[in-house]
Scaffold this motif. Structure first.
Motif, PDB file in Angstrom:
ATOM      1  N   PHE A  68     -12.136   0.076 -35.584  1.00 45.58           N
ATOM      2  CA  PHE A  68     -12.342   0.867 -34.360  1.00 45.58           C
ATOM      3  C   PHE A  68     -12.810   2.287 -34.660  1.00 45.58           C
ATOM      4  O   PHE A  68     -13.298   2.970 -33.769  1.00 45.58           O
ATOM      5  CB  PHE A  68     -11.077   0.889 -33.482  1.00 45.58           C
ATOM      6  CG  PHE A  68      -9.884   1.588 -34.073  1.00 45.58           C
ATOM      7  CD1 PHE A  68      -9.791   2.969 -34.075  1.00 45.58           C
ATOM      8  CD2 PHE A  68      -8.842   0.848 -34.626  1.00 45.58           C
ATOM      9  CE1 PHE A  68      -8.683   3.611 -34.606  1.00 45.58           C
ATOM     10  CE2 PHE A  68      -7.729   1.483 -35.159  1.00 45.58           C
ATOM     11  CZ  PHE A  68      -7.655   2.862 -35.162  1.00 45.58           C
ATOM     12  N   SER A  69     -12.643   2.724 -35.895  1.00 40.82           N
ATOM     13  CA  SER A  69     -13.089   4.070 -36.249  1.00 40.82           C
ATOM     14  C   SER A  69     -13.986   3.993 -37.486  1.00 40.82           C
ATOM     15  O   SER A  69     -13.537   3.605 -38.562  1.00 40.82           O
ATOM     16  CB  SER A  69     -11.879   4.959 -36.539  1.00 40.82           C
ATOM     17  OG  SER A  69     -12.263   6.057 -37.331  1.00 40.82           O
ATOM     18  N   GLN A  74     -14.862   4.339 -43.369  1.00 39.41           N
ATOM     19  CA  GLN A  74     -15.616   4.981 -44.457  1.00 39.41           C
ATOM     20  C   GLN A  74     -14.684   5.705 -45.414  1.00 39.41           C
ATOM     21  O   GLN A  74     -14.869   5.678 -46.627  1.00 39.41           O
ATOM     22  CB  GLN A  74     -16.631   5.986 -43.879  1.00 39.41           C
ATOM     23  CG  GLN A  74     -17.812   5.347 -43.179  1.00 39.41           C
ATOM     24  CD  GLN A  74     -18.691   4.513 -44.114  1.00 39.41           C
ATOM     25  OE1 GLN A  74     -18.715   4.727 -45.325  1.00 39.41           O
ATOM     26  NE2 GLN A  74     -19.400   3.540 -43.554  1.00 39.41           N
ATOM     27  N   ASP A  75     -13.655   6.335 -44.875  1.00 41.17           N
ATOM     28  CA  ASP A  75     -12.787   7.176 -45.709  1.00 41.17           C
ATOM     29  C   ASP A  75     -11.844   6.379 -46.599  1.00 41.17           C
ATOM     30  O   ASP A  75     -11.555   6.764 -47.715  1.00 41.17           O
ATOM     31  CB  ASP A  75     -11.920   8.101 -44.830  1.00 41.17           C
ATOM     32  CG  ASP A  75     -12.759   9.180 -44.168  1.00 41.17           C
ATOM     33  OD1 ASP A  75     -13.956   9.283 -44.515  1.00 41.17           O
ATOM     34  OD2 ASP A  75     -12.218   9.899 -43.303  1.00 41.17           O
ATOM     35  N   ALA A 225     -20.198  -2.716 -54.971  1.00 42.63           N
ATOM     36  CA  ALA A 225     -20.024  -3.670 -53.855  1.00 42.63           C
ATOM     37  C   ALA A 225     -19.425  -2.947 -52.643  1.00 42.63           C
ATOM     38  O   ALA A 225     -19.817  -3.210 -51.495  1.00 42.63           O
ATOM     39  CB  ALA A 225     -19.116  -4.814 -54.296  1.00 42.63           C
ATOM     40  N   VAL A 226     -18.512  -2.033 -52.892  1.00 36.83           N
ATOM     41  CA  VAL A 226     -17.903  -1.254 -51.799  1.00 36.83           C
ATOM     42  C   VAL A 226     -18.980  -0.406 -51.114  1.00 36.83           C
ATOM     43  O   VAL A 226     -19.069  -0.361 -49.885  1.00 36.83           O
ATOM     44  CB  VAL A 226     -16.764  -0.352 -52.338  1.00 36.83           C
ATOM     45  CG1 VAL A 226     -16.275   0.624 -51.280  1.00 36.83           C
ATOM     46  CG2 VAL A 226     -15.613  -1.206 -52.871  1.00 36.83           C
ATOM     47  N   ASP A 231     -22.369   1.122 -46.646  1.00 32.80           N
ATOM     48  CA  ASP A 231     -23.700   1.532 -46.184  1.00 32.80           C
ATOM     49  C   ASP A 231     -24.001   0.960 -44.806  1.00 32.80           C
ATOM     50  O   ASP A 231     -24.768   1.523 -44.039  1.00 32.80           O
ATOM     51  CB  ASP A 231     -24.777   1.056 -47.165  1.00 32.80           C
ATOM     52  CG  ASP A 231     -24.913   2.027 -48.335  1.00 32.80           C
ATOM     53  OD1 ASP A 231     -24.274   3.091 -48.295  1.00 32.80           O
ATOM     54  OD2 ASP A 231     -25.641   1.695 -49.293  1.00 32.80           O
ATOM     55  N   ASP A 232     -23.419  -0.198 -44.532  1.00 31.18           N
ATOM     56  CA  ASP A 232     -23.619  -0.811 -43.207  1.00 31.18           C
ATOM     57  C   ASP A 232     -22.340  -1.560 -42.814  1.00 31.18           C
ATOM     58  O   ASP A 232     -22.336  -2.784 -42.711  1.00 31.18           O
ATOM     59  CB  ASP A 232     -24.819  -1.763 -43.245  1.00 31.18           C
ATOM     60  CG  ASP A 232     -25.077  -2.410 -41.885  1.00 31.18           C
ATOM     61  OD1 ASP A 232     -24.603  -1.864 -40.858  1.00 31.18           O
ATOM     62  OD2 ASP A 232     -25.725  -3.472 -41.850  1.00 31.18           O
ATOM     63  N   TYR A 233     -21.262  -0.797 -42.624  1.00 31.39           N
ATOM     64  CA  TYR A 233     -19.981  -1.445 -42.322  1.00 31.39           C
ATOM     65  C   TYR A 233     -20.092  -2.218 -41.004  1.00 31.39           C
ATOM     66  O   TYR A 233     -19.589  -3.333 -40.872  1.00 31.39           O
ATOM     67  CB  TYR A 233     -18.849  -0.405 -42.259  1.00 31.39           C
ATOM     68  CG  TYR A 233     -17.596  -0.826 -43.028  1.00 31.39           C
ATOM     69  CD1 TYR A 233     -17.085  -2.125 -42.924  1.00 31.39           C
ATOM     70  CD2 TYR A 233     -16.909   0.070 -43.846  1.00 31.39           C
ATOM     71  CE1 TYR A 233     -15.941  -2.506 -43.628  1.00 31.39           C
ATOM     72  CE2 TYR A 233     -15.770  -0.311 -44.553  1.00 31.39           C
ATOM     73  CZ  TYR A 233     -15.296  -1.602 -44.437  1.00 31.39           C
ATOM     74  OH  TYR A 233     -14.180  -1.987 -45.123  1.00 31.39           O
TER      75      TYR A 233
END
Ligand code: NAP
Length: 531
Positions: A68-69, A74-75, A225-226, A231-233
């Motif tokens: 949702f965020s 990303q963090d 891989a992460v 890059d495009d979650y």
């Protein structure tokens, strides 16, 4: 029809696990006053309680998290392919802090009863600490949270220590030098047995049904891989949501008998080397066709024979049922653990456990003396935690009574006769046959939007229509009957709890389900009565 009575809260959410937390966040985004009531002394639900050795997720970390965020996803940095229980709990704690959720969560509070008042259009919720009222009640109590300890004769007579995997002591348990019994061989046992075996003087495993397990090949996450995922979650999430099980493996069009035996072997080997639940996506029909399924089952049995040196033990460890019918397990060194000189296997499929004695476990007249017993005996799945609360709807009718012959819901989210009650990943929704975190998020967003819609249109009540519910229950069963799932005794069917009605509870097909929920909402909550 709006009502004059103002309850304490717009919504009370029961449970502060993955589902309850995102539910609270979504309700707040709509500006609702919500309170989460949680029986535990901490947040985290499943990940608060299940602290047994080796407890970790078997959905990959990059997927087993909230979406949702964008900033949150990303963090957060996961360290391993499959996150451990402590790491997942740290993540949940981080989310609670980051979104300031704790101020609306009341811990150490067990909800005992919830009674609906039609005149006041609100729920009165009785806890072991107080009584509160709320317009809406959301049960986010988890699908696998109500511990099941079979009622073995003499169960309480045991002189040593007993543990249930789902109620593990927070300080951990040191089995060094002890003789330990583990009862059960499902996912929890399969994760804990290799680690308990390393500590214990002797470990005796009591197995009623052998499980299929696929190696986890767990490892630190590859930063490259992460980075690709991050890059495009959103794209990664969208791809997963479009798969039948809502996870990062797709069912290919190729069928097991569409290729020759050597090619089949090669594909299974590739999936075995890849590891994890995706093994069942080696061919598109493994969960639909019994003959195809048998090719995968036999592949795993051959692996077991290759790993376990004693052929008698290997034979006992080889499951007879179809693969995937009971929840597939994912392990690290499970089968190899039975090569250890300090581990023995007792098959209780033909001769059940007779009794727990003061000294140990008795089977077929033989007593196995132990110092500690670990019940890895699972949960009263999907309905246990909901029905532990005395929920009474219109006319005082109890949910236990309504579900006496098995749970009945509309979309797994509502149930006729119980206005303003929502179930997060209830029976009749994909829940346990999908990745649970996206599943609870989808429900939380849908429920919060639904309550928002009611407010916007001046409605005080929503209730599943009995005809829509009947149709949905029929549809859930029709879909299940196209698969191998109803063919074995699994907790999906309630078959693990004596006396529980045998009903297939999860809905198979995450994308179809989400599309249906969206369509229902777009049509003004079709199949629900709004008043
Ligand atoms: P489970 O899969 O229900 O396993 C319970 C075990 O106890 C089974 O082997 C069962 O045998 C045995 N048992 C139950 N009653 C018994 C009796 N009277 N006598 C002898 N044996 C008995 O429970 P679980 O291992 O806790 O796992 C439950 C679910 O939680 C999993 O399927 C999975 O969805 C989830 N889980 C996930 C993870 C993960 O993410 N890695 C880890 C743990 C759990 P029968 O098969 O004969 O009933």
């Amino acid at each position: 029809m709006a009502t004059a009575v103002k309850p304490d809260f717009d919504a009370v959410v029961v449970g502060a696990g993955f589902g309850g937390l995102v539910m609270l966040h979504r309700l707040r985004q709509h500006g609702f006053r919500a309170r989460v009531l949680e029986a535990g002394s901490g947040i985290g639900g499943t990940w608060f309680w299940n602290r047994y050795p080796g407890a970790r997720c078997d959905i990959e970390s990059m997927e087993y998290s909230y979406q949702f965020s964008e900033e949150l996803q990303q963090d957060w940095e996961w360290s391993e392919r499959y996150a451990t229980q402590p790491e997942i709990l740290r993540y949940i704690e981080h989310v609670a802090d980051r979104f300031d959720l704790r101020r609306d969560i009341q811990l150490d509070t067990r909800v005992n009863a919830a009674h609906w008042s039609h005149a006041e259009s609100c729920w009165t919720i009785a806890t072991d600490r107080q009584t509160v009222t709320a317009r809406f009640l959301v049960m986010a109590t988890g699908c696998l949270s109500s511990a099941n300890i079979p009622d073995f004769p003499g169960r309480d007579s045991f002189a040593g220590k007993t543990y249930h995997t789902g109620r593990w002591p927070h300080g951990g348990v040191d089995f060094t030098g002890q003789r330990v019994a583990v009862i059960g061989t499902g996912s929890s046992a399969i994760q804990s047995i290799p680690l308990i075996a390393e500590q214990a003087a002797h470990l005796t495993v009591f197995q009623r049904t052998a499980s299929f397990s696929i190696p986890a090949h767990n490892a630190p996450l590859d930063p490259e891989a992460v980075r690709k995922v991050k890059d495009d979650y959103a794209g990664f999430r969208a791809y997963n949501a479009a798969q039948a099980f809502g996870a990062h493996f797709s069912l290919p069009p190729v069928l097991a008998y569409g290729v020759d035996a050597s090619e089949r072997e090669r594909v299974f080997e590739e999936h075995w080397q890849e590891g994890g639940l995706g093994f069942l996506s080696a061919f598109g029909d493994l969960l639909f066709d019994h003959m195809s399924n048998e090719t995968a089952a036999e592949f795993v049995r051959a692996k077991i024979r290759g790993i376990v040196r004693d052929p008698t033990v290997a034979a006992k460890l080889s499951p007879k049922q179809v693969i995937g019918c009971k929840r597939l397990c994912v392990d690290t060194n499970y089968y190899a653990t039975f090569n250890r000189p300090n581990v023995s296997l007792v098959d209780v499929s033909e001769t059940p456990i007779e009794a727990i004695t003061p000294r140990g476990v008795r089977v077929a007249g033989q007593e196995y003396a132990v110092d500690a017993i670990v019940f890895a005996t699972g949960f009263d799945a999907m309905t246990g935690a909901v029905l532990a609360v005395d929920i009474r709807g219109t006319g005082g009718r109890s949910l236990r009574e309504k579900w006496a012959a098995g749970p009945r819901t509309y979309l797994g989210v509502g149930t006729a006769g119980f206005p303003n009650l929502f179930l997060v990943t209830g029976p009749g929704s994909p829940s346990v046959l999908s990745n649970m975190v996206p599943a609870v998020e989808q429900h939380a967003a849908w429920i919060a939007d639904c309550i928002g819609h009611l407010r916007e249109h001046g409605f005080a009540r929503i209730e599943a229509d009995p005809a829509a519910e009947d149709a949905w229950v029929g549809h859930v069963n029709d879909v299940a009957s196209l698969t191998v799932y109803p063919s074995c005794n699994s907790w999906y069917l309630g078959a693990n709890v004596p006396g529980k009605p045998r009903v297939f509870m999860p809905y198979i097909g995450f994308p179809t389900y989400v599309a249906k929920c969206n369509e229902v909402a777009a049509k003004g909550y079709e199949g629900f009565a709004l008043s």
